[in-house]
Design a protein around this motif. Structure first.
Motif, mmCIF file in Angstrom:
data_model
loop_
_atom_site.group_PDB
_atom_site.id
_atom_site.type_symbol
_atom_site.label_atom_id
_atom_site.label_comp_id
_atom_site.label_asym_id
_atom_site.label_seq_id
_atom_site.Cartn_x
_atom_site.Cartn_y
_atom_site.Cartn_z
ATOM 1 N N MET A 60 1.517 23.015 1.893
ATOM 2 C CA MET A 60 2.566 22.920 0.890
ATOM 3 C C MET A 60 3.784 23.739 1.290
ATOM 4 O O MET A 60 3.667 24.844 1.833
ATOM 5 N N GLY A 61 4.958 23.151 1.024
ATOM 6 C CA GLY A 61 6.217 23.834 1.268
ATOM 7 C C GLY A 61 7.130 23.692 0.069
ATOM 8 O O GLY A 61 6.686 23.370 -1.029
ATOM 9 N N LYS A 62 8.424 23.889 0.293
ATOM 10 C CA LYS A 62 9.381 23.878 -0.812
ATOM 11 C C LYS A 62 9.627 22.477 -1.371
ATOM 12 O O LYS A 62 9.871 22.308 -2.546
ATOM 13 N N GLY A 63 9.603 21.454 -0.523
ATOM 14 C CA GLY A 63 9.938 20.110 -0.963
ATOM 15 C C GLY A 63 8.787 19.411 -1.664
ATOM 16 O O GLY A 63 7.649 19.890 -1.683
ATOM 17 N N LEU A 64 9.081 18.241 -2.241
ATOM 18 C CA LEU A 64 8.080 17.445 -2.937
ATOM 19 C C LEU A 64 7.263 16.644 -1.926
ATOM 20 O O LEU A 64 7.742 15.655 -1.368
ATOM 21 N N ASP A 65 6.042 17.101 -1.658
ATOM 22 C CA ASP A 65 5.124 16.420 -0.735
ATOM 23 C C ASP A 65 5.720 16.251 0.661
ATOM 24 O O ASP A 65 5.487 15.248 1.342
ATOM 25 N N THR A 66 6.483 17.240 1.092
ATOM 26 C CA THR A 66 7.154 17.164 2.392
ATOM 27 C C THR A 66 6.497 18.043 3.454
ATOM 28 O O THR A 66 6.967 18.090 4.595
ATOM 29 N N GLY A 67 5.424 18.737 3.098
ATOM 30 C CA GLY A 67 4.820 19.699 4.011
ATOM 31 C C GLY A 67 4.141 19.056 5.210
ATOM 32 O O GLY A 67 3.916 17.839 5.262
ATOM 33 N N ASP A 68 3.810 19.886 6.180
ATOM 34 C CA ASP A 68 3.176 19.408 7.411
ATOM 35 C C ASP A 68 1.764 18.887 7.143
ATOM 36 O O ASP A 68 1.030 19.415 6.300
ATOM 37 N N ILE A 69 1.394 17.848 7.878
ATOM 38 C CA ILE A 69 0.118 17.164 7.686
ATOM 39 C C ILE A 69 -0.987 17.826 8.510
ATOM 40 O O ILE A 69 -0.807 18.121 9.695
ATOM 41 N N LEU A 70 -2.137 18.029 7.876
ATOM 42 C CA LEU A 70 -3.315 18.573 8.551
ATOM 43 C C LEU A 70 -4.323 17.480 8.877
ATOM 44 O O LEU A 70 -4.836 17.416 9.989
ATOM 45 N N LEU A 71 -4.614 16.635 7.919
ATOM 46 C CA LEU A 71 -5.554 15.521 8.107
ATOM 47 C C LEU A 71 -5.082 14.331 7.287
ATOM 48 O O LEU A 71 -4.474 14.499 6.224
ATOM 49 N N LYS A 72 -5.417 13.143 7.764
ATOM 50 C CA LYS A 72 -5.054 11.923 7.038
ATOM 51 C C LYS A 72 -6.097 10.866 7.341
ATOM 52 O O LYS A 72 -6.518 10.696 8.482
ATOM 53 N N GLU A 73 -6.511 10.140 6.299
ATOM 54 C CA GLU A 73 -7.491 9.054 6.495
ATOM 55 C C GLU A 73 -7.178 7.917 5.528
ATOM 56 O O GLU A 73 -6.864 8.157 4.360
ATOM 57 N N SER A 74 -7.277 6.686 6.032
ATOM 58 C CA SER A 74 -6.905 5.519 5.223
ATOM 59 C C SER A 74 -8.133 4.767 4.720
ATOM 60 O O SER A 74 -9.231 4.879 5.283
ATOM 61 N N ILE A 75 -7.927 3.994 3.657
ATOM 62 C CA ILE A 75 -8.923 3.051 3.158
ATOM 63 C C ILE A 75 -8.203 1.731 2.852
ATOM 64 O O ILE A 75 -7.018 1.731 2.518
#
Length: 309
Positions: free
Chosen positions: A138-153
């Motif tokens: 999490m950072g200052k912006g709205l959902d703009t922070g750096d990504i750690l993990l991502k998975e799709s369905i």
């Protein structure tokens, strides 16, 4: 790991359960204040508070998470992580800087796509073929922070906002466990989002549920699927506000003006759209329970030729 968990609705319950089952130290669970619900306006606990108490965890429900009292309480715990899942308040930088390894958010979309408050609804409404979970710093912006993990369905034709909500809650619980372990042990590193690909998923409001029958059949069905379980898509039949719970598209009939009922059978109510017919299969009249059309027409009449508005 010492984790402060922040969450409020049903979506955030399974991740809390999963972190608890992994034997993490969770000294504090933060949730929004209880709100009155139902006809009696009885104060009811948030789903996360209910689960936390069931697990024997301390619950904190500040009106303002950024107050001096809240910040002191969080700082005194000296957490390794703060994990946030649909908490409902924006954390200021003073809180974001407290945990040793940072504040980590479970977001219900494939960031940078669908930042914002209602990603589950909007991926359905917009007819997307997939969605997923992003674990991000999490950072200052709205959902703009750096990504750690991502998975799709995948999103199937049978899915709606309810089924996708449950799938993503489960996926979020599994991914957050992996992400925290990876960050602490140093083998998961944050990756900056491609901000040029971002779009937003604004809040859903009750008044937005009215169906526009001049749109395509597919757009209307996606709209109906995307507004479950609240506020539901609706239309007017002879000035009666009718909720539409389930519908599908057919090209068997397309005759007349948009919104006109052209056929009523046990299959459903066939309604004209811009390019096809939408078959309403399940509906709800004011003051009544939701019913399959095949059940409803046994004791009620739906007039062919009426234009839904």
């Amino acid at each position: 790991m010492k984790i402060i968990y922040m969450g409020t609705p049903d979506f955030a319950v399974f991740p809390l359960q999963k972190l608890f089952e992994e034997n993490n130290n969770i000294p504090l669970v933060v949730s929004q204040e209880d709100k009155p619900k139902g006809r009696g306006k009885k104060l009811l606990p948030t789903p996360v508070k209910e689960k936390a108490l069931e697990l024997g965890l301390e619950v904190f429900q500040p009106k303002d998470i950024n107050s001096e009292e809240s910040i002191k309480k969080i700082r005194d715990i000296q957490p390794d992580f703060i994990v946030v899942a649909a908490y409902g308040q924006i954390l200021k930088e003073e809180i974001l800087s407290i945990p040793k390894y940072g504040c980590i958010n479970i977001h219900a979309s494939l960031l940078p796509r669908y930042r914002g408050a209602a990603p589950i609804n909007w991926v359905i409404i917009n007819g997307e073929s997939e969605t997923g979970i992003t674990i991000m710093k999490m950072g200052k912006g709205l959902d703009t922070g750096d990504i750690l993990l991502k998975e799709s369905i995948p999103i199937t034709e049978e899915d709606d906002s309810i089924t996708i909500h449950d799938k993503l809650s489960n996926l979020g619980g599994n991914l957050i466990v992996k992400a925290l372990k990876g960050v602490k042990e140093g083998y998961i590193n944050p990756v900056e989002q491609d901000h040029s690909k971002a779009n937003y998923a604004p809040m859903i409001y009750k008044k937005m549920g009215r169906i526009d029958w001049s749109k395509s059949g597919e757009e209307i069905v996606n709209f109906i699927r995307g507004l479950k379980p609240w506020p539901f898509a609706y239309t007017f039949y002879n000035d009666l506000n009718i909720k539409i719970h389930k519908a599908r598209v057919t090209d068997k009939f397309k005759d007349g003006v948009n919104g006109q009922i052209v056929k009523v059978t046990e299959e459903g109510v066939f309604v004209n759209t811009k390019d096809s017919c939408v078959v309403i299969e399940e509906l709800q009249f004011p003051g009544k329970r939701k019913m399959l059309v095949s059940e409803f027409i046994k004791g009620n009449n739906l007039e062919v030729g009426i234009v839904l508005e």
